[in-house]
Design a protein around this motif. Structure first.
Motif, mmCIF file in Angstrom:
data_model
loop_
_atom_site.group_PDB
_atom_site.id
_atom_site.type_symbol
_atom_site.label_atom_id
_atom_site.label_comp_id
_atom_site.label_asym_id
_atom_site.label_seq_id
_atom_site.Cartn_x
_atom_site.Cartn_y
_atom_site.Cartn_z
ATOM 1 N N ARG A 1 0.940 18.092 1.202
ATOM 2 C CA ARG A 1 0.108 19.343 1.639
ATOM 3 C C ARG A 1 -0.462 19.081 2.948
ATOM 4 N N LEU A 2 -0.860 20.108 3.700
ATOM 5 C CA LEU A 2 -1.556 20.333 4.818
ATOM 6 C C LEU A 2 -2.554 21.441 4.731
ATOM 7 N N LEU A 3 -3.731 21.061 5.020
ATOM 8 C CA LEU A 3 -4.796 21.967 5.220
ATOM 9 C C LEU A 3 -5.099 21.995 6.420
ATOM 10 N N MET A 4 -5.259 23.243 7.120
ATOM 11 C CA MET A 4 -5.194 23.487 8.639
ATOM 12 C C MET A 4 -6.846 24.146 8.828
ATOM 13 N N LEU A 5 -7.473 23.387 9.500
ATOM 14 C CA LEU A 5 -8.840 23.803 9.825
ATOM 15 C C LEU A 5 -9.343 24.116 11.228
ATOM 16 N N VAL B 1 2.482 22.904 4.026
ATOM 17 C CA VAL B 1 2.856 21.892 3.755
ATOM 18 C C VAL B 1 2.968 20.741 4.997
ATOM 19 N N PHE B 2 3.128 19.254 4.956
ATOM 20 C CA PHE B 2 3.015 18.892 6.117
ATOM 21 C C PHE B 2 3.862 18.881 7.277
ATOM 22 N N ARG B 3 5.333 19.253 6.778
ATOM 23 C CA ARG B 3 6.225 19.514 7.853
ATOM 24 C C ARG B 3 5.974 20.736 8.564
ATOM 25 N N ASP B 4 4.894 21.619 8.220
ATOM 26 C CA ASP B 4 4.510 22.777 8.861
ATOM 27 C C ASP B 4 4.035 22.371 10.214
ATOM 28 N N ILE B 5 3.973 21.208 10.354
ATOM 29 C CA ILE B 5 2.966 20.741 11.727
ATOM 30 C C ILE B 5 4.096 20.958 12.928
ATOM 31 N N LEU C 1 11.310 14.085 11.388
ATOM 32 C CA LEU C 1 10.330 15.060 11.841
ATOM 33 C C LEU C 1 9.636 14.593 13.386
ATOM 34 N N LEU C 2 9.706 13.307 13.611
ATOM 35 C CA LEU C 2 9.252 12.976 14.820
ATOM 36 C C LEU C 2 10.190 13.336 15.935
ATOM 37 N N MET D 1 -4.938 16.768 6.619
ATOM 38 C CA MET D 1 -5.381 17.821 7.457
ATOM 39 C C MET D 1 -5.200 17.899 8.747
ATOM 40 N N LEU D 2 -5.128 19.061 9.393
ATOM 41 C CA LEU D 2 -4.855 19.278 10.913
ATOM 42 C C LEU D 2 -6.231 20.128 11.520
ATOM 43 N N VAL D 3 -6.997 19.456 12.223
ATOM 44 C CA VAL D 3 -8.206 19.882 12.666
ATOM 45 C C VAL D 3 -8.147 20.279 14.220
#
Length: 341
Positions: free
Chosen positions: A27-31, A42-46, A188-189, A338-340
């Motif tokens: 999972r990915l929490l975006m702040l 989710v992380f692939r949403d990066i 992904l990269l 997390m993505l900040v």
């Protein structure tokens, strides 16, 4: 600033014990560091969060199987040795358990004598200097005898030691993984590159001091451990070019952040450099180079949580952690991200 200001309540069952089968499905929490607004994904949403032209900085250090189990040659007593820092070719700073059995002059045998180590000195924090002797290539022997040095909060055995490595790990030297990078896959990269994200490698060998608790009551009194870093010429040029062109520099992990902030000038430009850094980033620090951070969830009262709080604000970060606990995110090394920005 009191260390207790960086505390939060975490149910033990939220500490991730095993890596997910698919690295990028965490999972990915975006702040939003300015407003404190939180989004979930989710992380692939990066892929949708990073922009064309962003400079994504990754730490290509490689974890060595640094945990060795041996016996004291004189008595046969069991001894555990954790390699922390290479001082010379065969001289290592180590953490030894039990330390009282490892006085200077003690000889330890590993793998029925395939590897032998002699304690030469006791240094800072009771760590031991051990000089190893062996017939063959040390790294190959270590790969055969050593185990991955998982953090103490992970109690499950690791089935595949490559899962405690990033897919881009290259340079041997870490006693712990730069865990924010564990979420990336080769696919992904590659997709990020195709979308115009520039990916740049730096190296910082992670020491176990990263996980040691802050023992001082006041944050400002804590002395940070030293870690070796290296920024090659092409990486420095790429990062400085991105800063000069107004493009975002996004660090994957606190280790990449500490590397850049150790080498950046006041304008955020970076020069090729290598050496030891003891940089300690906590609220009040003015970031010179980093514009965004991808990171995992960190231990209460840890220097890593302080670094994230310095970037996004303590109140915003602790509120995000409380939200992550409510939403049952997985925490720490094998946990969610997390993505900040």
């Amino acid at each position: 600033m009191n260390v207790k200001d960086f505390n939060y309540e975490l149910p033990e069952e939220l500490i991730a014990q095993d890596p997910l089968e698919d690295r990028s499905s965490s999972r990915l929490l975006m702040l939003d560091k300015r407003t404190g607004k939180i989004r979930h994904g989710v992380f692939r949403d990066i892929i949708g969060e990073l922009r064309r032209g962003d400079c994504l900085v990754i730490n290509n250090t490689k974890v060595i199987p640094a945990r060795l189990f041996g016996v004291k040659e004189e008595t046969g007593a069991a001894i555990e040795v954790l390699l922390l820092k290479r001082r010379e070719k065969d001289l290592w700073e180590t953490l030894v358990k039990p330390g009282k059995k490892a006085r200077p002059g003690t000889v330890i045998s590993f793998g029925e004598g395939l590897l032998r180590g002699t304690v030469t000195d006791v240094v800072e924090e009771g760590n031991r200097l051990i000089r190893f002797s062996h017939a063959g290539i040390f790294e190959e022997i270590l790969d055969r005898l050593g185990q991955m040095p998982l953090p103490p909060y992970i109690t499950h055995p690791l089935q595949d030691k490559n899962r405690y490595q990033t897919v881009y790990a290259k340079h041997d030297g870490s006693a712990a993984a730069p865990t924010a990078g564990l979420h990336f896959t080769e696919e992904l990269l590659e997709e990020l590159r195709e979308r115009g994200v520039e990916i740049v490698n730096v190296t910082l060998h992670v020491g176990l001091g990263t996980f040691r608790p802050v023992k001082e009551d006041l944050v400002e009194n804590h002395h940070m451990h030293s870690e070796f870093f290296c920024i090659e010429e092409d990486a420095a040029e790429a990062i400085s070019r991105a800063k000069g062109e107004g493009r975002r520099v996004i660090c994957v992990g606190t280790t990449s952040c500490r590397t850049l902030e150790s080498a950046a000038d006041e304008r955020g430009f970076v020069k090729a450099a290598s050496g030891w850094t003891e940089i300690f980033i906590y609220p009040g620090y003015r970031f010179k180079c980093m514009d965004g951070l991808i990171t995992n969830f960190h231990l209460p009262q840890s220097t890593l949580l302080m670094l994230v709080s310095a970037f996004a604000g303590r109140e915003h970060v602790l509120a995000a952690y409380e939200e992550a606990v409510r939403e049952r995110y997985r925490f720490f090394s094998f946990g969610d991200a997390m993505l900040v920005v």
